[in-house]
Design an enzyme around this catalytic site. Sequence first.
Site, PDB file in Angstrom:
ATOM      1  N   HIS A 106      45.795  44.761  16.386  1.00  0.00           N
ATOM      2  CA  HIS A 106      46.832  45.050  17.663  1.00  0.00           C
ATOM      3  C   HIS A 106      47.542  43.759  18.012  1.00  0.00           C
ATOM      4  CE1 HIS A 106      44.609  43.090  20.943  1.00  0.00           C
ATOM      5  NE2 HIS A 106      43.419  43.641  20.533  1.00  0.00           N
TER       6      HIS A 106
ATOM      7  N   ASP B 249      49.533  43.523  21.066  1.00  0.00           N
ATOM      8  CA  ASP B 249      49.563  43.380  22.420  1.00  0.00           C
ATOM      9  C   ASP B 249      48.537  42.499  22.884  1.00  0.00           C
ATOM     10  OD1 ASP B 249      47.854  45.435  21.896  1.00  0.00           O
ATOM     11  OD2 ASP B 249      48.135  46.062  23.820  1.00  0.00           O
TER      12      ASP B 249
ATOM     13  N   THR C 240      35.582  45.494  61.946  1.00  0.00           N
ATOM     14  CA  THR C 240      34.542  46.372  62.533  1.00  0.00           C
ATOM     15  C   THR C 240      34.997  47.801  62.287  1.00  0.00           C
ATOM     16  OG1 THR C 240      35.320  46.489  64.703  1.00  0.00           O
ATOM     17  CG2 THR C 240      33.720  44.678  64.205  1.00  0.00           C
TER      18      THR C 240
ATOM     19  N   ASP D 135      42.704  37.137  20.425  1.00  0.00           N
ATOM     20  CA  ASP D 135      42.866  38.392  20.494  1.00  0.00           C
ATOM     21  C   ASP D 135      44.175  38.947  20.645  1.00  0.00           C
ATOM     22  OD1 ASP D 135      41.875  41.217  21.554  1.00  0.00           O
ATOM     23  OD2 ASP D 135      41.576  40.555  23.378  1.00  0.00           O
TER      24      ASP D 135
ATOM     25  N   HIS E 115      35.930  53.117  64.647  1.00  0.00           N
ATOM     26  CA  HIS E 115      35.688  51.678  65.392  1.00  0.00           C
ATOM     27  C   HIS E 115      34.016  51.768  65.565  1.00  0.00           C
ATOM     28  CE1 HIS E 115      35.457  48.371  67.796  1.00  0.00           C
ATOM     29  NE2 HIS E 115      36.667  48.164  68.028  1.00  0.00           N
TER      30      HIS E 115
ATOM     31  N   GLU F 149      46.752  48.522  22.419  1.00  0.00           N
ATOM     32  CA  GLU F 149      45.348  48.532  22.462  1.00  0.00           C
ATOM     33  C   GLU F 149      45.016  47.915  23.845  1.00  0.00           C
ATOM     34  OE1 GLU F 149      41.231  46.889  22.205  1.00  0.00           O
ATOM     35  OE2 GLU F 149      43.058  45.699  22.811  1.00  0.00           O
ATOM     36  N   GLU F 150      45.726  47.029  24.470  1.00  0.00           N
ATOM     37  CA  GLU F 150      45.070  46.287  25.855  1.00  0.00           C
ATOM     38  C   GLU F 150      45.261  47.226  26.878  1.00  0.00           C
ATOM     39  OE1 GLU F 150      43.124  44.035  25.673  1.00  0.00           O
ATOM     40  OE2 GLU F 150      43.754  42.537  24.085  1.00  0.00           O
TER      41      GLU F 150
END
Length: 530
Positions: free
Chosen positions: A140, A142, A372, A173, A269, A207-208
């Site tokens: 690949h 990309d 909260t 890669d 809350h 591919e990525e």
Amino acid sequence: MADSKKSTESQKKSTTDATKKASTDSQKKSTTDASLLPENLPEPLQNIFQLIDINKDRYISALREAVGIRSISAWPEARAEVVRMVTWAGTKLRELGFEVELRKIGDQTFEDGTVLALPPVIFASLGFDNRKKTLLIYGHLDVQPARKEDGWDSDPFLLSECHGQLFGRGATDDKGPVLGWLHAIECYQAMKLDLPVNIKFVLEAMEESGSEGLDDLLKAQKDKFLKNVDLVCISDNYWLGKNKPCLTYGLRGLCYFFLEVEGGIKDLHSGVFGGAVHEPMADLIWLLDQLTDQDGNILVPGIMDDVPEETSDEQELYDAIEFSLDDFRREIGVCQLRFPQSKAKTLMHRWRYPALSIHGIQGCFSDPGAKTVIPRKVIGKFSIRLVPNQTPDQVEKVVMAYIKEKWETRKSPNSMKIYLADDGVPAWTTNPFHPSYKAARTAVGYVFHTFPDMIREGGYMNQVLLLQETTKKNVLLLPMGASDDGAHSQNEKIDIRNYIEGTKVMAAYLYEVGQITEPLEEAKEEVRCS
């Protein structure tokens, strides 16, 4: 994929037989052999290896040029660069005499509604000699997103050299390995040597980003471009460590689950409503805690039913692999491993046993500071890595049943839903004694003067399953990079040693494939063990 009892038993037998054979093979052969000494290197390879050494600087320059193209498939604004990378690679292939087609695969729609054409897939062919075998190489073009401010020490798209290492996005890669193949082929031509095999390339640039469009394209080409393929090779993985080469013959699969718990119609809350309602987050955390025990063992009944039992022969096979527990622990930065005294158990639980991991919770407060809030709906995300003989369908079935059973005992008035993210990916194993693997083993030996470790890996690659399914041929995973290359991370790199010596391995593999006289059987469904 057959999920009948007969098929499962056949798969189990295949896995066990392969393990026993691998163990026997490792015991019969030492890691070095007199035939691997430099003086025994075939003359054509002697000349090619010398030429590769001579051209080292030129090969680094080619990688610098490739890394400089920002082919980030995930970014719409980089799509033109992705297409430029495809065009660049197509030109390199044509210069080597390949017949090159740029196959369109449709459009891509991004989350903001932007629609762009997907980058074309390269189909390239060189040689049509019926007396030779035809090798299909997948790669690949990309890369993953990268910015210097992400933590890179240098510009990720400006290849930099430091202490024998080449840093840049795509260096390992997968631009470096793709160039390795091109340079190996170029050397045969420069030495006026007959290329030992016919070669076909499938080079994609998505591919990525999930290889969008590739499945449909290759399935449609099953009886066309892929018809006469004899062998498949992928160089998009890595050594187990930093020093010793390996060949990979197995990958785990994946089932990714979403677990939803929903309470009221809005967030609440905690100061006003806390203590008066059944909180979805508490339910979800309780459910997630039922998945594994404190030692990491998966608690889902039936999850291990199809996993082959460990044998003494298999233990010896794992013991023979070169792997340092201390180095591994230091590299990943943990205080202690799950099996701190056992290399074999550590590797087995990375490769041959399923693993369950919890990845996160969606819908809750996760920003810095204190808030909260009681979230009305939360979604837990976890995955199970599949191993041979397990199927996504069966894993989904036992996980769903277990979660529903546990939910009933919780007796919460909230609603719960669990579902698989997609169809799941089965595990993959192939025959590590296939002539293609024997050729690669010898090729590695010629270059590094030692036989490679035979390993599995814990992740998965859709392309492996797809290419085995569409060609019905053995798929070889022949890594160039080392374990510390940092693919997808900051400061991705490839060692100059791996880049140059890996190119020699590729050239030697082509030579050895040309020497194969054994029949090349089709990949069997039971060998796939999925």
